[in-house]
Design a protein around this motif. Structure first.
Motif, PDB file in Angstrom:
ATOM      1  N   VAL A  13       0.857  -1.187   0.000  1.00  0.00           N
ATOM      2  CA  VAL A  13       0.000   0.000   0.000  1.00  0.00           C
ATOM      3  C   VAL A  13       0.895   1.239   0.000  1.00  0.00           C
ATOM      4  O   VAL A  13       1.712   1.414   0.904  1.00  0.00           O
ATOM      5  N   SER A  56     -10.928   9.661   3.209  1.00  0.00           N
ATOM      6  CA  SER A  56     -10.425   8.648   4.120  1.00  0.00           C
ATOM      7  C   SER A  56      -9.535   7.671   3.356  1.00  0.00           C
ATOM      8  O   SER A  56      -9.853   7.277   2.235  1.00  0.00           O
ATOM      9  N   SER A 101      -6.563   8.334   2.175  1.00  0.00           N
ATOM     10  CA  SER A 101      -5.709   8.969   1.157  1.00  0.00           C
ATOM     11  C   SER A 101      -4.280   9.194   1.630  1.00  0.00           C
ATOM     12  O   SER A 101      -3.422   9.589   0.843  1.00  0.00           O
ATOM     13  N   GLY A 102      -4.024   9.000   2.936  1.00  0.00           N
ATOM     14  CA  GLY A 102      -2.646   9.119   3.434  1.00  0.00           C
ATOM     15  C   GLY A 102      -2.408  10.292   4.369  1.00  0.00           C
ATOM     16  O   GLY A 102      -1.269  10.555   4.761  1.00  0.00           O
ATOM     17  N   SER A 136      -3.155  10.832   7.629  1.00  0.00           N
ATOM     18  CA  SER A 136      -2.577  10.487   8.941  1.00  0.00           C
ATOM     19  C   SER A 136      -1.136  10.028   8.789  1.00  0.00           C
ATOM     20  O   SER A 136      -0.282  10.356   9.618  1.00  0.00           O
ATOM     21  N   THR A 137      -0.868   9.277   7.738  1.00  0.00           N
ATOM     22  CA  THR A 137       0.507   8.823   7.511  1.00  0.00           C
ATOM     23  C   THR A 137       1.426  10.028   7.341  1.00  0.00           C
ATOM     24  O   THR A 137       2.518  10.078   7.909  1.00  0.00           O
TER      25      THR A 137
HETATM   26  P1  ADP Z   1      -6.168   8.863   6.017  1.00  0.00           P
HETATM   27  O1  ADP Z   1      -5.562   9.466   7.235  1.00  0.00           O
HETATM   28  O2  ADP Z   1      -6.255   9.815   4.856  1.00  0.00           O
HETATM   29  O3  ADP Z   1      -7.496   8.206   6.294  1.00  0.00           O
HETATM   30  P2  ADP Z   1      -4.064   6.880   6.297  1.00  0.00           P
HETATM   31  O4  ADP Z   1      -2.786   7.640   6.265  1.00  0.00           O
HETATM   32  O5  ADP Z   1      -4.583   6.439   7.625  1.00  0.00           O
HETATM   33  O6  ADP Z   1      -5.185   7.705   5.495  1.00  0.00           O
HETATM   34  O7  ADP Z   1      -3.915   5.581   5.399  1.00  0.00           O
HETATM   35  C1  ADP Z   1      -3.412   5.603   4.048  1.00  0.00           C
HETATM   36  C2  ADP Z   1      -3.373   4.181   3.491  1.00  0.00           C
HETATM   37  O8  ADP Z   1      -2.399   3.415   4.203  1.00  0.00           O
HETATM   38  C3  ADP Z   1      -4.680   3.417   3.645  1.00  0.00           C
HETATM   39  O9  ADP Z   1      -4.845   2.586   2.504  1.00  0.00           O
HETATM   40  C4  ADP Z   1      -4.475   2.589   4.889  1.00  0.00           C
HETATM   41  O10 ADP Z   1      -5.250   1.423   4.846  1.00  0.00           O
HETATM   42  C5  ADP Z   1      -2.993   2.274   4.799  1.00  0.00           C
HETATM   43  N1  ADP Z   1      -2.372   2.090   6.121  1.00  0.00           N
HETATM   44  C6  ADP Z   1      -2.287   3.008   7.109  1.00  0.00           C
HETATM   45  N2  ADP Z   1      -1.640   2.525   8.180  1.00  0.00           N
HETATM   46  C7  ADP Z   1      -1.305   1.231   7.863  1.00  0.00           C
HETATM   47  C8  ADP Z   1      -0.611   0.180   8.544  1.00  0.00           C
HETATM   48  N3  ADP Z   1      -0.126   0.343   9.781  1.00  0.00           N
HETATM   49  N4  ADP Z   1      -0.470  -1.004   7.895  1.00  0.00           N
HETATM   50  C9  ADP Z   1      -0.930  -1.175   6.640  1.00  0.00           C
HETATM   51  N5  ADP Z   1      -1.586  -0.234   5.944  1.00  0.00           N
HETATM   52  C10 ADP Z   1      -1.774   0.962   6.532  1.00  0.00           C
END
Ligand code: ADP
Length: 231
Positions: free
Chosen positions: A21, A43, A45-46, A48-49
């Motif tokens: 991913v 939701s 889209s990245g 939080s990451t």
């Molecule tokens: P948002 O904050 O925009 O909702 P995230 O940053 O939480 O998006 O997630 C971005 C992508 O990374 C999503 O497809 C999510 O499922 C994936 N993802 C986030 N954290 C993890 C993790 N710890 N392991 C695997 N996939 C993850």
């Protein structure tokens, strides 16, 4: 001028089974001292990451991250924690206050980690709580406060040690419109005192309060054009 936060070609790939991913895909972002930036997007889209990478809670798979000119992409955990405590204030959707500590004790925590002595700590925490309108709630426990008040306490905790940057992940996601408005005003105040503010949010009103706006789609970041202002 050197940016305070600088991501260059940053990617974060999660290995999930046979299909990796790409949570962040070649993101470049430079934020100067004193800016107010929002990142919106659907939701998954990245967002939080991105915030976790900026907060040194997550490590990029590729690319460069410089914080105040220092390469911080691949530091050891203790050094990351030290830098986070010194430079970054964090606010989350779920407040993340320590439930068995009073409001003022929660706000003192970043100063405890910095080794500030107790009277100075208490004075700074009280001043920070006054700034967010919670001077009358010092000895309450978090669950005796409303959601909006808990988030105000969390913001006081995030700014008590005068970080360079306040990073907020969906800070009004659990709040009603009135409490959201109060939080926006507090962010404005924090920004006015010179702190850099970066907010990740679903809420268009929260996003619109920032001076510079970005949108994430499938791990890529793009600026929101001025023509779309007011959306
Ligand atoms: P948002 O904050 O925009 O909702 P995230 O940053 O939480 O998006 O997630 C971005 C992508 O990374 C999503 O497809 C999510 O499922 C994936 N993802 C986030 N954290 C993890 C993790 N710890 N392991 C695997 N996939 C993850």
């Amino acid at each position: 001028m050197m940016p305070l936060l600088s991501l260059a070609g940053v990617s974060r790939v999660y290995a999930r089974g046979s299909r990796p991913v790409h949570a962040l895909d070649d993101v470049t972002l430079h934020i100067e001292c004193g800016e107010f930036v929002s990142v919106t997007g659907p939701s998954g889209s990245g967002k939080s990451t991105l915030l976790h990478v900026l907060a040194l809670l997550d490590t990029p798979t590729a690319g460069r991250y410089e914080l105040a000119g220092a390469d911080v992409a691949r530091l050891a955990d203790t050094e990351r924690a030290r830098l986070r405590n010194r430079r970054i204030g964090l606010v989350f959707q779920s407040f993340q206050l320590v439930s068995h500590l009073t409001v003022v004790e929660n706000v003192e925590l970043p100063l405890v980690y910095r080794g500030v002595e107790s009277r100075a700590r208490r004075a700074s925490a009280c001043a920070a709580l006054e700034r967010v309108g919670l001077a009358a709630r010092l000895s309450h426990l978090p669950d005796e406060l409303s959601g909006g008040e808990q988030q105000r306490a969390a913001i006081a905790r995030a700014v008590v040690a005068e970080p360079d940057v306040l990073l907020a992940d969906e800070p009004t996601g659990n709040l009603d419109a009135a409490a959201t408005q109060t939080i926006l005003e507090i962010f404005e105040n924090v920004h006015r005192t010179g702190t850099t503010v970066v907010v990740v949010t679903h809420n268009p009103r929260v996003a619109a309060s920032a001076r510079r706006r970005y949108e994430m789609r499938c791990g890529t970041l793009r600026p929101v054009a001025a023509a779309q202002d007011g959306a």
